[in-house]
Design an enzyme around this catalytic site. Sequence first.
Site, mmCIF file in Angstrom:
data_model
loop_
_atom_site.group_PDB
_atom_site.id
_atom_site.type_symbol
_atom_site.label_atom_id
_atom_site.label_comp_id
_atom_site.label_asym_id
_atom_site.label_seq_id
_atom_site.Cartn_x
_atom_site.Cartn_y
_atom_site.Cartn_z
ATOM 1 N N HIS A 4 0.464 -1.142 0.125
ATOM 2 C CA HIS A 4 -0.118 0.282 0.442
ATOM 3 C C HIS A 4 0.861 1.651 -0.353
ATOM 4 C CE1 HIS A 4 -3.453 3.167 1.611
ATOM 5 N NE2 HIS A 4 -4.384 1.893 0.359
ATOM 6 N N GLU B 59 -8.016 -5.399 -0.635
ATOM 7 C CA GLU B 59 -8.119 -6.273 -2.135
ATOM 8 C C GLU B 59 -8.944 -7.704 -1.309
ATOM 9 O OE1 GLU B 59 -10.001 -4.104 -2.940
ATOM 10 O OE2 GLU B 59 -8.798 -3.492 -4.529
HETATM 11 N N1 ACO Z 1 4.160 -8.056 -4.470
HETATM 12 C C1 ACO Z 1 5.323 -7.642 -4.736
HETATM 13 N N2 ACO Z 1 6.017 -6.662 -4.998
HETATM 14 C C2 ACO Z 1 5.607 -4.985 -4.027
HETATM 15 C C3 ACO Z 1 4.230 -5.502 -3.956
HETATM 16 C C4 ACO Z 1 3.534 -6.259 -4.837
HETATM 17 N N3 ACO Z 1 2.070 -6.450 -3.508
HETATM 18 N N4 ACO Z 1 4.029 -3.970 -3.651
HETATM 19 C C5 ACO Z 1 5.163 -3.370 -3.695
HETATM 20 N N5 ACO Z 1 6.230 -4.165 -4.204
HETATM 21 C C6 ACO Z 1 7.331 -4.032 -4.682
HETATM 22 C C7 ACO Z 1 7.677 -3.134 -5.704
HETATM 23 O O1 ACO Z 1 7.805 -4.229 -6.661
HETATM 24 C C8 ACO Z 1 8.868 -2.468 -5.175
HETATM 25 O O2 ACO Z 1 9.828 -2.898 -5.732
HETATM 26 P P1 ACO Z 1 11.151 -2.450 -5.224
HETATM 27 O O3 ACO Z 1 12.193 -1.353 -4.780
HETATM 28 O O4 ACO Z 1 12.177 -3.388 -5.601
HETATM 29 O O5 ACO Z 1 11.248 -1.956 -7.414
HETATM 30 C C9 ACO Z 1 8.791 -1.906 -3.689
HETATM 31 O O6 ACO Z 1 7.818 -2.845 -3.317
HETATM 32 C C10 ACO Z 1 7.536 -0.438 -3.820
HETATM 33 O O7 ACO Z 1 6.592 -0.740 -4.927
HETATM 34 P P2 ACO Z 1 5.907 0.936 -5.634
HETATM 35 O O8 ACO Z 1 5.214 0.958 -6.803
HETATM 36 O O9 ACO Z 1 6.941 1.989 -5.142
HETATM 37 O O10 ACO Z 1 4.957 0.902 -4.151
HETATM 38 P P3 ACO Z 1 3.647 2.262 -4.319
HETATM 39 O O11 ACO Z 1 3.516 2.765 -3.072
HETATM 40 O O12 ACO Z 1 3.851 2.762 -5.339
HETATM 41 O O13 ACO Z 1 2.891 1.573 -4.121
HETATM 42 C C11 ACO Z 1 0.807 -0.126 -4.820
HETATM 43 C C12 ACO Z 1 1.357 0.863 -3.746
HETATM 44 C C13 ACO Z 1 -0.042 0.147 -5.637
HETATM 45 C C14 ACO Z 1 -0.611 -0.259 -3.878
HETATM 46 C C15 ACO Z 1 0.922 -1.676 -4.819
HETATM 47 O O14 ACO Z 1 1.810 -2.099 -3.057
HETATM 48 C C16 ACO Z 1 1.064 -3.055 -5.589
HETATM 49 O O15 ACO Z 1 0.698 -2.909 -6.550
HETATM 50 N N6 ACO Z 1 0.333 -4.138 -4.657
HETATM 51 C C17 ACO Z 1 -0.447 -5.200 -5.694
HETATM 52 C C18 ACO Z 1 -1.740 -4.201 -5.802
HETATM 53 C C19 ACO Z 1 -2.738 -3.947 -4.992
HETATM 54 O O16 ACO Z 1 -2.990 -5.078 -3.667
HETATM 55 N N7 ACO Z 1 -3.788 -3.065 -5.140
HETATM 56 C C20 ACO Z 1 -4.541 -2.481 -4.054
HETATM 57 C C21 ACO Z 1 -4.590 -1.235 -3.559
HETATM 58 S S1 ACO Z 1 -5.684 -1.352 -1.991
HETATM 59 C C22 ACO Z 1 -6.029 -0.017 -3.053
HETATM 60 O O17 ACO Z 1 -6.006 0.768 -3.976
HETATM 61 C C23 ACO Z 1 -7.766 0.165 -2.245
#
Ligand code: ACO
Length: 359
Positions: free
Chosen positions: A246, A301
Site C-alpha cells: 500500500h 483487497e
Molecule cells: N507484490 C510484490 N512486490 C511489491 C508489491 C506487491 N504487491 N507491492 C509493492 N511491491 C514492491 C515493488 O515492486 C517495489 O519494489 P522495488 O523497490 O524493488 O522496485 C517496492 O515494493 C515499492 O513499490 P511501489 O510501486 O513503489 O509502491 P507503491 O506505494 O507505489 O505501490 C501499490 C502501492 C500500487 C498498492 C503496490 O503495493 C501494488 O502494486 N500492490 C498490488 C496491487 C494491489 O493490491 N492493489 C490494491 C491496493 S489497495 C487499494 O487501492 C484499494
Amino acid sequence: MSDGLEDVVAAHTVLSEVDGAAGRLVMRGHSLDALAGHTSFEEMAALMLDGFVPNLPREKQLQVALGEARKELFETIVRREAVPATLSPVEMVRAMTALIPDGEGAGVVLKLLAAPAVFTPGALRLRRGLDPVAPDPSLSQAADTLRMLTGTAPTPQQAAALDTYLVTVADHGLNASTFAARVVASTRAGLVSAVLAGISALKGPLHGGAPGPVIEMLDVIGAPADARAWLEAALDRGDRLMGFGHRIYRVRDPRADALKGAIRRLGADAGRLALAEAVEQAALAILRERKPNRTLETNVEFYTALLLEALGFTPDSFTCVFALGRTTGWLAHAHEQIAGGKLIRPQSVYVGPRPRQAA
Ligand code: ACO
C-alpha cells in the site's frame, strides 16, 4: 517533483484520515472499528455527505429516496440495448452511469449513490443473458443489491456483511480515484463526470481492480501446501502479489481485519478462509524475504475478494461493488472540492528538446 505524488499533500479534508504508521482509519470523526459492522450504507452516506448537500433527505427518508432512485434508474437505463453486454461488468456500469444527465444537487447525488447498486446486478444478469431483476424500493440498498443479483431476498447476515464492506471502503483519504474525482469536480464539470473519473481510476489493478486477481490466485494455488511455490514463481516472473502492499500503510491495512471479521460472522466456507489465510501467511513471509527494505502487508483487497465471493459476486464484478461503497466518498470529496472553489491545476517540468535558436 515527487514521482506518483508520493508524500505530496493536495487537500485539507474533514472526510477521512489514513494513519499509515499506526494502521488507523478515521472517517468524519469515527474510527473504522466504530463504523464497520454497526452502520448501514445509508447511515454512512448521510454521515459522509452531512453539511455538503442541501436538501439531501435524512435518516429513514434517505433509504426511501434511494429506493426511488434505484427504481427510476432501473426503468430508464437497465435495458438490453442500453450498453453492449460484451463489455466487462465495470465497463458496463461505467457506460450506464454515463447515461445519467450531469449536474450538481441532491437529485444527482441520489442517482449516483443508487447507480452501482442497480447497474452491477443488472450488468451481470444481462451478460449471462438473464432478465434484470427490478429493485424493491422498500429494502435497504445492501439487501436490494443482493436481491437484484440473485433474484431472492438475502438473509439479514448477508445484507449486514455487504453493509460492513460498503462502509469499510466508503472513503480513504486522497487515494487515486478520489483524487481523480476531485480534479474533475474542480473544473465544475458535474458530479456524474466526477464519479465517472473515480470509476475509471478505480478499475486499475493497482487500485480497486486487485480483488478479482486475488480469487484467480487462490484458485490456481488450490491447496495451502502449494502456496509458497506458486508465490515464489509469480515474484520470479516479476509479478506483483495482488492484495499486498500500500502507498500509505506501513503496517497491516485495518480494513483487512474489518472484512475478515465480516467473513467470519457470515459463516462463509471455512476451507476457503483457511486457504486464504495460508496464502496470506506465505505471501507475507516471502515479501519480507524478498523486499526487506519495504514493508509490504495485507491490504483491503485480499479479504474483499473472499467476502464478495461469499456473497455471490463474480470476481469480474468486485470493482463495481467497490465503486458502490466508494461513490459515497467520491461525492463527499467532490462537494468539498467545489466548496473550496479552486481549480486543481499543478505544473510539470519540461525535460524535452528545446526549439533550435535561429542562427
Ligand atoms: N507484490 C510484490 N512486490 C511489491 C508489491 C506487491 N504487491 N507491492 C509493492 N511491491 C514492491 C515493488 O515492486 C517495489 O519494489 P522495488 O523497490 O524493488 O522496485 C517496492 O515494493 C515499492 O513499490 P511501489 O510501486 O513503489 O509502491 P507503491 O506505494 O507505489 O505501490 C501499490 C502501492 C500500487 C498498492 C503496490 O503495493 C501494488 O502494486 N500492490 C498490488 C496491487 C494491489 O493490491 N492493489 C490494491 C491496493 S489497495 C487499494 O487501492 C484499494
